[in-house]
Design a protein around this motif. Structure first.
Motif, PDB file in Angstrom:
ATOM      1  N   LYS A  81       0.892  -1.584   0.714  1.00  0.00           N
ATOM      2  CA  LYS A  81       0.310  -0.112  -0.057  1.00  0.00           C
ATOM      3  C   LYS A  81       0.745   1.427  -0.357  1.00  0.00           C
ATOM      4  CE  LYS A  81      -3.800   2.383   2.472  1.00  0.00           C
ATOM      5  NZ  LYS A  81      -3.030   3.137   2.355  1.00  0.00           N
ATOM      6  N   LEU A  82       1.888   1.294   0.987  1.00  0.00           N
ATOM      7  CA  LEU A  82       2.854   2.761   1.410  1.00  0.00           C
ATOM      8  C   LEU A  82       3.332   2.627  -0.703  1.00  0.00           C
ATOM      9  CD1 LEU A  82       4.528   4.616   2.741  1.00  0.00           C
ATOM     10  CD2 LEU A  82       6.112   2.503   3.223  1.00  0.00           C
ATOM     11  N   ILE A  83       3.857   1.374  -1.043  1.00  0.00           N
ATOM     12  CA  ILE A  83       3.974   1.342  -2.352  1.00  0.00           C
ATOM     13  C   ILE A  83       3.583   2.176  -3.624  1.00  0.00           C
ATOM     14  CG2 ILE A  83       5.144   0.016  -4.340  1.00  0.00           C
ATOM     15  CD1 ILE A  83       6.335  -1.655  -2.362  1.00  0.00           C
ATOM     16  N   ARG A  84       1.994   1.745  -3.452  1.00  0.00           N
ATOM     17  CA  ARG A  84       1.175   2.269  -4.705  1.00  0.00           C
ATOM     18  C   ARG A  84       0.943   3.426  -4.461  1.00  0.00           C
ATOM     19  NH1 ARG A  84      -1.427  -2.292  -3.521  1.00  0.00           N
ATOM     20  NH2 ARG A  84      -3.263  -1.758  -1.964  1.00  0.00           N
ATOM     21  N   ASP A  85       0.492   4.233  -2.750  1.00  0.00           N
ATOM     22  CA  ASP A  85       0.449   5.651  -2.434  1.00  0.00           C
ATOM     23  C   ASP A  85       1.565   6.493  -2.236  1.00  0.00           C
ATOM     24  OD1 ASP A  85      -1.751   4.375  -1.601  1.00  0.00           O
ATOM     25  OD2 ASP A  85      -1.070   4.793   0.971  1.00  0.00           O
ATOM     26  N   PHE A  86       2.570   5.824  -2.053  1.00  0.00           N
ATOM     27  CA  PHE A  86       4.175   6.467  -2.833  1.00  0.00           C
ATOM     28  C   PHE A  86       4.454   6.976  -3.414  1.00  0.00           C
ATOM     29  CE2 PHE A  86       8.325   7.728  -1.817  1.00  0.00           C
ATOM     30  CZ  PHE A  86       8.738   8.855  -1.249  1.00  0.00           C
ATOM     31  N   ARG A  87       4.035   6.013  -4.943  1.00  0.00           N
ATOM     32  CA  ARG A  87       5.225   6.073  -6.021  1.00  0.00           C
ATOM     33  C   ARG A  87       6.617   5.838  -6.463  1.00  0.00           C
ATOM     34  NH1 ARG A  87       3.018   8.933  -9.308  1.00  0.00           N
ATOM     35  NH2 ARG A  87       2.280  10.940  -7.180  1.00  0.00           N
ATOM     36  N   PRO A  88       7.417   5.188  -5.589  1.00  0.00           N
ATOM     37  CA  PRO A  88       8.875   5.547  -5.498  1.00  0.00           C
ATOM     38  C   PRO A  88       9.621   5.406  -7.298  1.00  0.00           C
ATOM     39  CG  PRO A  88       8.024   3.679  -4.432  1.00  0.00           C
ATOM     40  CD  PRO A  88       6.956   3.906  -4.644  1.00  0.00           C
ATOM     41  N   GLU A  89      10.368   5.527  -7.459  1.00  0.00           N
ATOM     42  CA  GLU A  89      11.201   5.764  -8.767  1.00  0.00           C
ATOM     43  C   GLU A  89      11.878   4.934  -8.824  1.00  0.00           C
ATOM     44  OE1 GLU A  89      11.325   9.978 -10.852  1.00  0.00           O
ATOM     45  OE2 GLU A  89      11.231  10.143  -8.960  1.00  0.00           O
ATOM     46  N   VAL A  90      11.862   4.780  -8.246  1.00  0.00           N
ATOM     47  CA  VAL A  90      13.220   3.407  -7.207  1.00  0.00           C
ATOM     48  C   VAL A  90      13.029   2.964  -5.569  1.00  0.00           C
ATOM     49  CG1 VAL A  90      16.226   2.927  -6.661  1.00  0.00           C
ATOM     50  CG2 VAL A  90      15.268   5.166  -7.922  1.00  0.00           C
ATOM     51  N   LEU A  91      12.990   1.666  -5.330  1.00  0.00           N
ATOM     52  CA  LEU A  91      12.566   1.352  -3.892  1.00  0.00           C
ATOM     53  C   LEU A  91      14.604   0.905  -4.075  1.00  0.00           C
ATOM     54  CD1 LEU A  91      10.027  -1.358  -4.603  1.00  0.00           C
ATOM     55  CD2 LEU A  91       9.966   0.751  -3.020  1.00  0.00           C
ATOM     56  N   VAL A  92      14.611   0.935  -1.859  1.00  0.00           N
ATOM     57  CA  VAL A  92      16.289   0.602  -2.050  1.00  0.00           C
ATOM     58  C   VAL A  92      16.307  -0.342  -0.335  1.00  0.00           C
ATOM     59  CG1 VAL A  92      18.094   1.453  -1.464  1.00  0.00           C
ATOM     60  CG2 VAL A  92      17.419   2.912  -2.868  1.00  0.00           C
ATOM     61  N   ALA A  93      16.158  -1.580  -0.731  1.00  0.00           N
ATOM     62  CA  ALA A  93      15.975  -2.660   0.059  1.00  0.00           C
ATOM     63  C   ALA A  93      17.277  -2.314   0.901  1.00  0.00           C
ATOM     64  CB  ALA A  93      15.777  -3.850  -0.176  1.00  0.00           C
ATOM     65  N   THR A  94      17.642  -2.616   1.906  1.00  0.00           N
ATOM     66  CA  THR A  94      18.488  -2.976   3.336  1.00  0.00           C
ATOM     67  C   THR A  94      18.894  -4.806   3.867  1.00  0.00           C
ATOM     68  OG1 THR A  94      18.427  -1.748   4.985  1.00  0.00           O
ATOM     69  CG2 THR A  94      19.164  -1.027   3.090  1.00  0.00           C
ATOM     70  N   LEU A  95      19.510  -5.300   3.711  1.00  0.00           N
ATOM     71  CA  LEU A  95      19.999  -6.399   3.924  1.00  0.00           C
ATOM     72  C   LEU A  95      18.714  -7.949   3.402  1.00  0.00           C
ATOM     73  CD1 LEU A  95      19.841  -5.489   8.046  1.00  0.00           C
ATOM     74  CD2 LEU A  95      21.187  -6.311   5.939  1.00  0.00           C
ATOM     75  N   GLN A  96      18.786  -9.117   3.749  1.00  0.00           N
ATOM     76  CA  GLN A  96      18.448  -9.808   3.364  1.00  0.00           C
ATOM     77  C   GLN A  96      16.792 -10.109   2.904  1.00  0.00           C
ATOM     78  OE1 GLN A  96      20.965 -13.337   2.856  1.00  0.00           O
ATOM     79  NE2 GLN A  96      19.763 -13.569   4.675  1.00  0.00           N
ATOM     80  N   TYR A  97      16.685  -9.888   4.056  1.00  0.00           N
ATOM     81  CA  TYR A  97      15.643  -9.714   4.861  1.00  0.00           C
ATOM     82  C   TYR A  97      14.341  -8.861   4.062  1.00  0.00           C
ATOM     83  CZ  TYR A  97      10.551 -10.075   7.638  1.00  0.00           C
ATOM     84  OH  TYR A  97       9.391 -10.031   8.016  1.00  0.00           O
ATOM     85  N   SER A  98      14.709  -7.755   4.069  1.00  0.00           N
ATOM     86  CA  SER A  98      13.876  -6.695   3.452  1.00  0.00           C
ATOM     87  C   SER A  98      14.377  -6.460   2.166  1.00  0.00           C
ATOM     88  CB  SER A  98      15.085  -4.678   3.783  1.00  0.00           C
ATOM     89  OG  SER A  98      14.874  -4.908   5.056  1.00  0.00           O
ATOM     90  N   LEU A  99      14.842  -7.501   1.239  1.00  0.00           N
ATOM     91  CA  LEU A  99      14.814  -7.923   0.291  1.00  0.00           C
ATOM     92  C   LEU A  99      13.775  -8.599  -0.550  1.00  0.00           C
ATOM     93  CD1 LEU A  99      16.325  -7.155  -3.103  1.00  0.00           C
ATOM     94  CD2 LEU A  99      17.811  -9.613  -1.710  1.00  0.00           C
ATOM     95  N   ALA A 100      13.375  -9.558   0.430  1.00  0.00           N
ATOM     96  CA  ALA A 100      12.085 -10.787   0.271  1.00  0.00           C
ATOM     97  C   ALA A 100      11.072  -9.542   0.491  1.00  0.00           C
ATOM     98  CB  ALA A 100      12.416 -11.509   0.775  1.00  0.00           C
TER      99      ALA A 100
END
Length: 384
Positions: A81-100
């Motif tokens: 929902k946050l991704i839909r609302d914020f509409r990021p141009e880049v997503l940045v994940a840190t650590l492998q749990y966040s990546l998944a």
């Protein structure tokens, strides 16, 4: 190509506890916000100690997804929902749990934002059997990122040897805020602190700031201290931090008869005056990737004695801007510490250490590398 337009960038962290990866996230997120980008941060697990620093640094949204751990579908829906609302141009994940979790939330949100993964650690592969089993699952997500940033070349080669093949990758070394980590800025506080902690002017105070975890091996430093004092050196140790190994560290201190020579001052949010109060800083870890703490020590002009693990050799040229020894070699650790018993030797090494950090590991240089990478990822590609 370097774009100058403002970007919407969403960072996703496991949590906002104090730790190397989390402090790195704060530095990059607030640095990109200061350059005029619209930055938001989502954190999966409800630990928010660093949220205040993000808000103070200009991060517009800081959202907890309240994950209970594992593949938590409620947390994935919140993140989607946050991704839909914020509409990021880049997503940045840190650590492998966040990546998944980010990979799954991105699919659910039907976002086409490119995913950047910042890989901080090698320990999750090496630590124990359960961690290695988790990695066999999580490694499948590495190629789902459009780009992977490693924090040291050794780390990149380590994952390459394991057969991890990102779609594209680069190394961006950690950077330090040189104005913040400046010895003159905390000199008066450090002098007062040294006296209040009971250290005499002539004491050789060896400091270490790290969580009390097995791989950090504070016990190695206590063993070295015992041998230094047997050599009639007025050495003492200051340990900043806390954690599950505290009782073992205290027990070893007492067994070695070092009660009056070791000060444990617990966790400190601002370590600068504690580092500045020391004569030498040590890192005795048996496992690291590319620690920020050692760069902070050197930025504060302190001579560093460190175990040669992870990417330490990318920070330290032995004998030039610091001293390295083989992890677990207590005799080697003692020899390197003993070589800094004289103040002129410490001052010379500490001065060069500061110069090296200024030249190679500044915060603006790191932020610019991330800005350039994010801009490149967000730039639409024309079909061939």
């Amino acid at each position: 190509m370097k774009a100058t337009k403002s970007l919407r960038i969403l960072f996703i962290a496991d949590h906002l506890r104090f730790g190397g990866a989390e402090r790195h996230l704060v530095a990059v997120a607030t640095g990109l916000a200061a350059l005029g980008n619209d930055v938001a941060v989502a954190y999966l697990k409800p630990y928010d100690e660093l949220a205040g620093e993000l808000a103070k640094g200009g991060v517009g949204q800081i959202v907890c997804c309240n994950s209970g751990g594992g593949i938590d579908f409620s947390a994935i829906r919140r993140l989607a929902k946050l991704i839909r609302d914020f509409r990021p141009e880049v997503l940045v994940a840190t650590l492998q749990y966040s990546l998944a979790m980010t990979t799954l939330a991105r699919l659910l949100s039907r976002s086409h934002a490119p995913l950047l993964f910042v890989c901080h650690s090698m320990e999750h592969v090496q630590r124990n059997r359960n961690e290695r089993l988790r990695f066999t699952v999580y490694r499948r997500f590495y190629r789902m990122a459009k780009h992977v940033v490693f924090v040291s070349d050794l780390q990149r080669q380590f994952f390459k040897a394991l057969g991890v093949r990102p779609r594209s990758d680069e190394v961006i070394h950690n950077g330090i805020d040189l104005a913040h980590f400046s010895a003159p800025a905390v000199a008066a506080e450090a002098s007062q602190l040294r006296r209040s902690l009971g250290f005499a002017k002539d004491d050789l105070v060896i400091g270490m700031c790290a969580g009390f975890r097995e791989e950090k091996r504070q016990i190695d430093l206590l063993e070295a201290l015992h041998r230094l004092r047997d050599k009639r050196l007025p050495a003492k140790v200051l340990l900043v931090g806390d954690g599950i190994m505290r009782s073992q560290i205290e027990a070893r201190r007492d067994a070695l008869g070092l009660q009056d020579a070791v000060v444990l001052c617990g966790f400190q949010q601002d370590v600068r005056p504690y580092v500045a109060a020391c004569d030498i800083m040590a890192l005795t870890s048996h496992a690291e990737t590319f620690p920020i703490a050692t760069l902070e020590y050197m930025a504060l002009g302190k001579p560093l004695v460190a175990s040669n693990v992870g990417g330490l050799s990318e920070q330290v040229a032995n004998g030039h801007n610091g001293l390295l020894y083989t992890a677990g070699d207590i005799d080697g650790l003692v020899a390197q510490l003993e070589s800094l018993a004289a103040a002129p030797a410490r001052q010379a090494l500490g001065s060069i250490a500061r110069q090296e950090v200024e030249a190679r590991f500044s915060l603006p240089a790191m932020i610019e590398r991330f800005r350039s990478t994010c801009a490149e990822l967000a730039t639409p590609r024309c079909p061939a």
